[in-house]
Design a protein around this motif. Structure first.
Motif, PDB file in Angstrom:
ATOM      1  N   VAL A 250       0.865  -1.223  -0.020  1.00  0.00           N
ATOM      2  CA  VAL A 250      -0.105   0.038  -0.138  1.00  0.00           C
ATOM      3  C   VAL A 250       0.882   1.137  -0.161  1.00  0.00           C
ATOM      4  O   VAL A 250       0.679   2.233  -0.837  1.00  0.00           O
ATOM      5  CB  VAL A 250      -0.997  -0.104   1.272  1.00  0.00           C
ATOM      6  N   ALA A 251       1.906   1.200   0.838  1.00  0.00           N
ATOM      7  CA  ALA A 251       2.667   2.532   1.008  1.00  0.00           C
ATOM      8  C   ALA A 251       3.419   2.585  -0.381  1.00  0.00           C
ATOM      9  O   ALA A 251       3.532   3.861  -0.850  1.00  0.00           O
ATOM     10  CB  ALA A 251       3.673   2.091   2.148  1.00  0.00           C
ATOM     11  N   GLU A 252       3.922   1.520  -1.058  1.00  0.00           N
ATOM     12  CA  GLU A 252       4.601   1.677  -2.183  1.00  0.00           C
ATOM     13  C   GLU A 252       4.047   2.066  -3.197  1.00  0.00           C
ATOM     14  O   GLU A 252       4.255   2.788  -4.305  1.00  0.00           O
ATOM     15  CB  GLU A 252       5.306   0.385  -2.399  1.00  0.00           C
ATOM     16  N   ILE A 253       2.634   1.858  -3.476  1.00  0.00           N
ATOM     17  CA  ILE A 253       1.577   2.438  -4.587  1.00  0.00           C
ATOM     18  C   ILE A 253       1.515   3.837  -4.228  1.00  0.00           C
ATOM     19  O   ILE A 253       1.668   4.673  -5.445  1.00  0.00           O
ATOM     20  CB  ILE A 253       0.382   1.783  -4.522  1.00  0.00           C
ATOM     21  N   ILE A 254       1.423   4.272  -3.210  1.00  0.00           N
ATOM     22  CA  ILE A 254       1.149   5.760  -3.032  1.00  0.00           C
ATOM     23  C   ILE A 254       2.525   6.315  -3.021  1.00  0.00           C
ATOM     24  O   ILE A 254       2.594   7.319  -3.898  1.00  0.00           O
ATOM     25  CB  ILE A 254       0.567   6.028  -1.538  1.00  0.00           C
ATOM     26  N   ALA A 255       3.789   5.684  -2.769  1.00  0.00           N
ATOM     27  CA  ALA A 255       5.069   6.319  -3.070  1.00  0.00           C
ATOM     28  C   ALA A 255       5.260   6.429  -4.433  1.00  0.00           C
ATOM     29  O   ALA A 255       6.105   7.363  -4.838  1.00  0.00           O
ATOM     30  CB  ALA A 255       6.220   5.453  -2.539  1.00  0.00           C
ATOM     31  N   ASN A 256       4.576   5.657  -5.260  1.00  0.00           N
ATOM     32  CA  ASN A 256       4.766   5.882  -6.894  1.00  0.00           C
ATOM     33  C   ASN A 256       3.746   6.919  -7.507  1.00  0.00           C
ATOM     34  O   ASN A 256       3.635   6.923  -8.596  1.00  0.00           O
ATOM     35  CB  ASN A 256       4.426   4.469  -7.447  1.00  0.00           C
ATOM     36  N   GLY A 257       3.122   7.594  -6.622  1.00  0.00           N
ATOM     37  CA  GLY A 257       2.207   8.893  -7.199  1.00  0.00           C
ATOM     38  C   GLY A 257       0.853   8.217  -7.479  1.00  0.00           C
ATOM     39  O   GLY A 257       0.254   8.929  -8.253  1.00  0.00           O
ATOM     40  N   ILE A 258       0.694   7.115  -7.246  1.00  0.00           N
ATOM     41  CA  ILE A 258      -0.736   6.509  -7.659  1.00  0.00           C
ATOM     42  C   ILE A 258      -1.586   6.722  -6.478  1.00  0.00           C
ATOM     43  O   ILE A 258      -1.547   6.154  -5.371  1.00  0.00           O
ATOM     44  CB  ILE A 258      -0.644   5.097  -8.116  1.00  0.00           C
ATOM     45  N   ILE A 259      -2.931   7.225  -6.715  1.00  0.00           N
ATOM     46  CA  ILE A 259      -3.903   7.604  -5.658  1.00  0.00           C
ATOM     47  C   ILE A 259      -5.078   6.858  -6.216  1.00  0.00           C
ATOM     48  O   ILE A 259      -5.860   7.239  -7.071  1.00  0.00           O
ATOM     49  CB  ILE A 259      -4.397   8.755  -5.511  1.00  0.00           C
ATOM     50  N   PRO A 260      -5.438   5.418  -5.883  1.00  0.00           N
ATOM     51  CA  PRO A 260      -6.442   4.872  -6.194  1.00  0.00           C
ATOM     52  C   PRO A 260      -7.800   5.148  -5.880  1.00  0.00           C
ATOM     53  O   PRO A 260      -7.771   5.817  -4.778  1.00  0.00           O
ATOM     54  CB  PRO A 260      -6.149   3.318  -5.781  1.00  0.00           C
ATOM     55  N   GLY A 261      -8.791   4.859  -6.766  1.00  0.00           N
ATOM     56  CA  GLY A 261     -10.106   5.381  -6.312  1.00  0.00           C
ATOM     57  C   GLY A 261     -10.619   4.784  -4.834  1.00  0.00           C
ATOM     58  O   GLY A 261     -11.303   5.110  -4.174  1.00  0.00           O
ATOM     59  N   GLY A 262     -10.074   3.516  -4.799  1.00  0.00           N
ATOM     60  CA  GLY A 262     -10.391   2.722  -3.578  1.00  0.00           C
ATOM     61  C   GLY A 262      -9.089   1.881  -3.201  1.00  0.00           C
ATOM     62  O   GLY A 262      -8.633   1.114  -4.235  1.00  0.00           O
ATOM     63  N   MET A 263      -9.010   1.545  -1.899  1.00  0.00           N
ATOM     64  CA  MET A 263      -7.919   0.588  -1.404  1.00  0.00           C
ATOM     65  C   MET A 263      -8.537   0.111  -0.335  1.00  0.00           C
ATOM     66  O   MET A 263      -8.234   0.435   0.831  1.00  0.00           O
ATOM     67  CB  MET A 263      -6.609   1.190  -1.537  1.00  0.00           C
ATOM     68  N   GLU A 264      -8.710  -1.097  -0.365  1.00  0.00           N
ATOM     69  CA  GLU A 264      -9.185  -1.969   0.793  1.00  0.00           C
ATOM     70  C   GLU A 264      -8.462  -3.099   1.455  1.00  0.00           C
ATOM     71  O   GLU A 264      -8.347  -3.868   0.457  1.00  0.00           O
ATOM     72  CB  GLU A 264     -10.847  -2.218   0.612  1.00  0.00           C
ATOM     73  N   MET A 265      -8.470  -3.322   2.625  1.00  0.00           N
ATOM     74  CA  MET A 265      -7.635  -4.711   3.092  1.00  0.00           C
ATOM     75  C   MET A 265      -8.541  -5.171   3.922  1.00  0.00           C
ATOM     76  O   MET A 265      -9.226  -4.744   4.572  1.00  0.00           O
ATOM     77  CB  MET A 265      -6.593  -4.150   3.697  1.00  0.00           C
ATOM     78  N   MET A 266      -8.553  -6.543   3.971  1.00  0.00           N
ATOM     79  CA  MET A 266      -9.114  -7.616   5.035  1.00  0.00           C
ATOM     80  C   MET A 266      -8.222  -8.441   5.344  1.00  0.00           C
ATOM     81  O   MET A 266      -7.324  -8.752   4.922  1.00  0.00           O
ATOM     82  CB  MET A 266     -10.467  -8.218   4.085  1.00  0.00           C
ATOM     83  N   ASP A 267      -8.712  -8.809   6.706  1.00  0.00           N
ATOM     84  CA  ASP A 267      -7.639  -9.748   7.324  1.00  0.00           C
ATOM     85  C   ASP A 267      -8.384 -11.248   7.381  1.00  0.00           C
ATOM     86  O   ASP A 267      -9.477 -11.268   6.765  1.00  0.00           O
ATOM     87  CB  ASP A 267      -7.410  -9.603   8.940  1.00  0.00           C
ATOM     88  N   GLU A 268      -7.554 -12.250   7.923  1.00  0.00           N
ATOM     89  CA  GLU A 268      -7.935 -13.810   7.513  1.00  0.00           C
ATOM     90  C   GLU A 268      -9.669 -13.853   8.052  1.00  0.00           C
ATOM     91  O   GLU A 268     -10.220 -14.511   7.145  1.00  0.00           O
ATOM     92  CB  GLU A 268      -7.021 -14.563   8.338  1.00  0.00           C
ATOM     93  N   LEU A 269      -9.988 -13.412   9.245  1.00  0.00           N
ATOM     94  CA  LEU A 269     -11.194 -13.780   9.496  1.00  0.00           C
ATOM     95  C   LEU A 269     -12.275 -13.021   8.658  1.00  0.00           C
ATOM     96  O   LEU A 269     -13.456 -13.810   8.443  1.00  0.00           O
ATOM     97  CB  LEU A 269     -11.516 -13.344  11.026  1.00  0.00           C
TER      98      LEU A 269
END
Lengths: 498, 396
Positions: A250-269
């Motif tokens: 996630v940090a690297e995507i933003i560091a590359n100047g990309i601002i996604p329309g949405g960026m969601e994360m989910m954990d195992e459960l």
């Protein structure tokens, strides 16, 4: 009802109930005043259902003049008022008071003006969030903030909570998309702020109203900015063996100047629960699942999909799927969008928390949350607006087991304290309400909170609008106004002045 | 005894304000003083300068967040984030050229206090849309903080936003946290020539309503900057995306004529000039800044023309009109009456001599209930009227 205490109801007001009902009926005729226990029942709670309280009386005004008269009556007679939109607050913002009038704004449900050249829409506050998009989508426009309750929640409530949604890293929160308001003060005065123009006159009270949780005024009209729908949208579904890898991606995507329309994360459960529920094809052998949506012109989206894919591979992604059709994109989202009900299937009850943290703290916070889960002996599923650091831990509990609600609330409080400890905040988009009220001192000093309450005094010096919410201790305005003047020595005589 | 205090930390700042409160000595609050000729002149014998309360406290590019002391030069912050391929996407304008000062002056605190923005306001908002949190000293001489260091936050009232555009009259911000954004890979502009004001505003609103993601829409009427009228639309982003959107924009605007492309360097230069209103900056005479609903921009100008001669420049798709009366006078009454008749908005007298700015309403006058509410808000932050008295409204 659990740990959070509301202010003691005022006996004298409750004794005057019949008189108050009569006065309200004189202002709002017909069925606009609801006062029988049976009919008031639907109003006893909002979406924080662990807390319930019957209001003194419910009023549903239909005109600004009626709102103004009701508020003036309450002001003159020292009666408390709780404003309510669609009642979807997750923080108890619309929880009624036993000695207070509940003012529902849901009869204000008209779209007043659609202005495409100015890309602005004027609506009444009871129009739903999605209702705005529905009104303009034929012409290819939409309203950007999209809280997950958007089908039901009202735009007036969105103003109260400064609602976000999955798209706010790129398109902003409610506060960045509202152009103007009409509101009524507790005194009955009608105030207009902003409009279709952009420079604001004087103090930015529009900004102040947004996120003020119904404590400053009752909104009667809203002007919002609409945007042209992006030409296309595509999503990537990326699985990671560890949440650290996901966080770094996630940090690297933003560091590359990309601002996604949405960026969601989910954990195992959360992944497990969602997959069992909607069969979205989520990988089950990963610790973290990331959905990255890119929207905009086709040429840009296709280009960025490749870039994000490469970044994901560098960060040890164990699975990557890319949507090639609108249907596929919707399937990727189906699991995330159904995450709350999916968790509802595996547990009789759950509490939804709402802290925000600096993105880089995610692995540390998830690790600590696992420890807290052991400590409180309750499971937690995590969904995370990874783009803006807004965390929604869902604490699983059973209200029928003695002590479990209390344990869940304690667990929730520990999570929010953790958010503050790592540099974050108690609530990203659900509001303080009653739920996080008593945690405010974790984040703010007494002076911080007093200055906030002084602002309240400028709007509502009698504390009649939605009291008992947001602030743990209510100070009288006279007490807050006192000045502590120290001696008049010239300050720091040893520093340079010229 | 005219004293200028230059505290170097928050506690010293608090001491200055507490001293001023105890002695009923109003303070003029400044950063570098670069906007002293803007707004109403302050009546105060003593000055609190934040020029020594300077420096970036924390900057984490991958978090898109920067924290700095309020007295940090804005140029220093812009240079620092540029090194990391980032920018302040609200594109704060530089009042230097208009106020006949050196360009590039001013502090972070000043940018926020005056809620600066630029042509990108249409897409990215103003300073108020990028402030996340702050620590400040109220006019009561008390330190308080509000907001946070993350983008999404609804914990308590949004006081940082209230401090934006408060011109230092509520509290003295000492530390500020801002959102920063990636800078576009490239940009280009599409220029249409010879349009009337009405057609230009129509073209700009059409462009803004298209999917081309236009990030600047300005119109320079004939004789302003150039002999021929120019309508300029800016596209920013990744290279492939800009090229692609350029084509789609040209198509959307077909009926307004054949446009020409400004490449990145020419485009950047042009937009800096538009941002700072350079084409109208010459001389010392009156300049107004008028904010209206974008589609009403040309209508407002047409309605104003019979009243007096002026030059003008449109930004924000017609939503921002800079007005420069030819005779150098203010014409306040005409201007405000026409504005009100054209649907209302906000007119600010940007350039005029100090006695003029002290004598008339520099900012848009407010209706009575709002005026009273604003007065009560001021009272709650600064009950004794210690901070920047008279800066926004005469007498407080």
């Amino acid at each position: 009802m659990s740990g959070i205490k509301m202010p003691l109801p005022d006996r004298a007001t409750m004794d005057k109930r019949r008189e108050i009902v009569k006065a309200l009926q004189a202002i709002v005729p017909g069925e606009g005043v609801i006062h029988t226990m049976t009919e008031m029942r639907p109003y006893e709670t909002d979406a924080l259902t662990a807390y319930r309280q019957m209001p003194l009386v419910v009023v549903l005004p239909e005109t600004v003049e009626q709102v103004s008269q009701v508020l003036r009556y309450c002001y003159e007679n020292d009666v408390k008022v709780v404003p309510r939109g669609a009642g979807t607050s997750l923080s108890g913002g619309a929880l009624p008071l036993a000695d207070g009038v509940l003012m529902s704004m849901m009869k204000f449900n008209q779209v007043l003006d659609i202005d495409y050249p100015n890309r602005a829409v004027v609506v009444q506050p009871g129009v739903t969030n999605l209702g705005i998009t529905r009104a303009v989508e034929e012409e290819g426009f939409y309203y950007a903030p999209d809280p997950s309750s958007q089908i039901a929640c009202s735009i007036g409530g969105n103003i109260a909570e400064n609602s976000g949604g999955v798209h706010c890293l790129k398109y902003g929160l409610t506060t960045n998309n509202v152009l103007g308001l009409e509101m009524v003060l507790i005194t009955g005065e009608v105030i207009r702020l902003g409009g279709k123009h952009l420079d604001s006159e004087g103090y930015d009270l529009l900004g102040l109203m947004t996120g003020s949780e119904g404590l400053l005024g009752v909104v009667t009209e809203v002007t919002v900015r609409i945007l042209q729908k992006p030409e296309t949208a595509r999503a990537l579904l990326i699985g990671f063996p560890t949440s650290e890898d996901g966080g770094r991606c996630v940090a690297e995507i933003i560091a590359n100047g990309i601002i996604p329309g949405g960026m969601e994360m989910m954990d195992e459960l959360a992944i497990q629960a969602a997959e069992d529920f909607v069969h979205a094809g989520y990988p089950l052998d990963v610790e973290a699942l990331l959905i990255v949506e890119l929207d905009g012109p086709e040429a840009e989206v296709n280009d960025l999909i490749g870039k994000v894919e490469a970044i994901a591979r560098e960060h040890h992604a164990s699975s990557i799927s890319i949507s090639n059709s609108e249907e596929e994109r919707m399937t990727f989202w189906a699991g995330r969008k159904a995450a709350f009900p999916a968790v509802g299937r595996i547990s009789p009850d759950y509490l939804c928390m709402d802290g925000t943290i600096p993105r880089k703290e995610l692995p540390r916070v998830l690790a600590r949350m696992r420890e807290l889960s052991d400590k409180h002996k309750l499971r937690v599923a995590n969904v995370f607006h990874a783009g803006d650091g807004n965390l929604h831990p869902l604490i699983l509990y059973d209200a029928n087991k003695p002590g479990e609600l209390k344990a869940a609330e304690d667990f929730g409080a520990d999570i929010l304290k953790l958010c503050v400890e790592v540099g974050g905040v108690l609530t990203g988009e659900h509001g303080v309400g009653i739920e996080k009220r008593d945690l405010m001192p974790e984040m703010f000093s007494e002076d911080d909170l007093k200055q906030q309450q002084r602002v309240k005094c400028a709007f509502d010096e009698k504390h009649l609008l939605n009291p008992g919410k947001v602030f743990p201790v209510l100070h009288r305005c006279a007490e807050l106004g006192k000045m502590h003047v120290h001696d008049g020595q010239l300050p720091f005589p040893d520093i340079p002045r010229f | 005894m005219d004293t200028t205090f230059t505290p170097t930390n928050t506690e010293e700042t608090r001491e200055v304000v507490a001293w001023a409160v105890a002695n009923a000595n109003p303070l003029e609050v400044i950063g570098q003083g670069s906007k002293r000729e803007l707004g109403r002149p302050v009546q105060a014998a003593h000055c609190l300068s934040l020029s020594k309360l300077s420096g970036v406290v924390a900057y984490e590019p991958e978090e898109l967040v920067l924290t700095a002391y309020a007295g940090t030069p804005i140029a220093e912050i812009e240079a620092l984030v540029a090194q990391n391929g980032q920018e302040l996407s609200f594109e704060p304008m530089d009042y230097g050229p208009l106020l006949r000062r050196e360009p590039g002056q001013g502090t972070l605190g000043g940018v926020l206090a005056t809620n600066l923005s630029g042509p990108r306001r249409l897409k990215a908002g103003a300073a108020r849309d990028h402030i996340l949190g702050m620590e400040a000293v109220s006019g009561r001489g008390e330190i308080f903080k509000s907001g946070g260091k993350v983008v999404k936050n609804v914990t308590g009232y949004d006081l940082p936003r209230v401090l934006c555009n408060s011109w230092g009259t509520l509290a003295v911000a000492t530390t500020v946290t801002l959102k920063v954004n990636p800078r576009s890979e490239t940009s280009a502009s599409y220029v249409l020539y010879g349009l009337s004001d009405e057609m230009a505003v129509e073209a700009m609103c059409t462009a803004m309503g298209s999917a081309a993601e236009v990030s600047g829409a300005a119109h320079l009427p004939a004789g302003v900057g150039d002999k021929e009228a120019k309508t300029i639309l800016r596209l920013e982003g990744f290279g492939k995306s800009v090229d692609y959107r350029y084509k789609s924009l040209a198509k959307v605007l077909e009926r307004f004529g054949q446009g020409a492309r400004l490449k990145v360097d020419a485009s950047t230069k042009t937009w800096r000039e538009i941002r700072d209103c350079t084409p109208l900056a010459g001389g010392h005479d009156t300049i107004w800044r008028v904010s209206v609903a974008p589609a009403d921009g040309a209508k407002f100008v047409a309605a104003l023309k019979p009243h007096f001669d002026f030059q003008c420049l449109y930004d924000w798709s017609g939503g921002l009109v800079w007005i420069k009366p030819v005779d150098g006078e203010q014409h306040e009454r005409d201007l405000r009456e026409v504005l009100s008749a054209c649907g209302g908005g906000h007119a600010m007298l940007v350039r005029a001599l100090s006695p003029v700015r002290a004598a008339l309403d520099v900012f848009q006058p407010q209706p009575l209930p709002l005026q009273e509410l604003s007065r009560r808000v001021k009272q709650q932050f600064d009950p004794q009227g210690i901070l920047n008295p008279g800066r926004m409204v005469a007498g407080r």
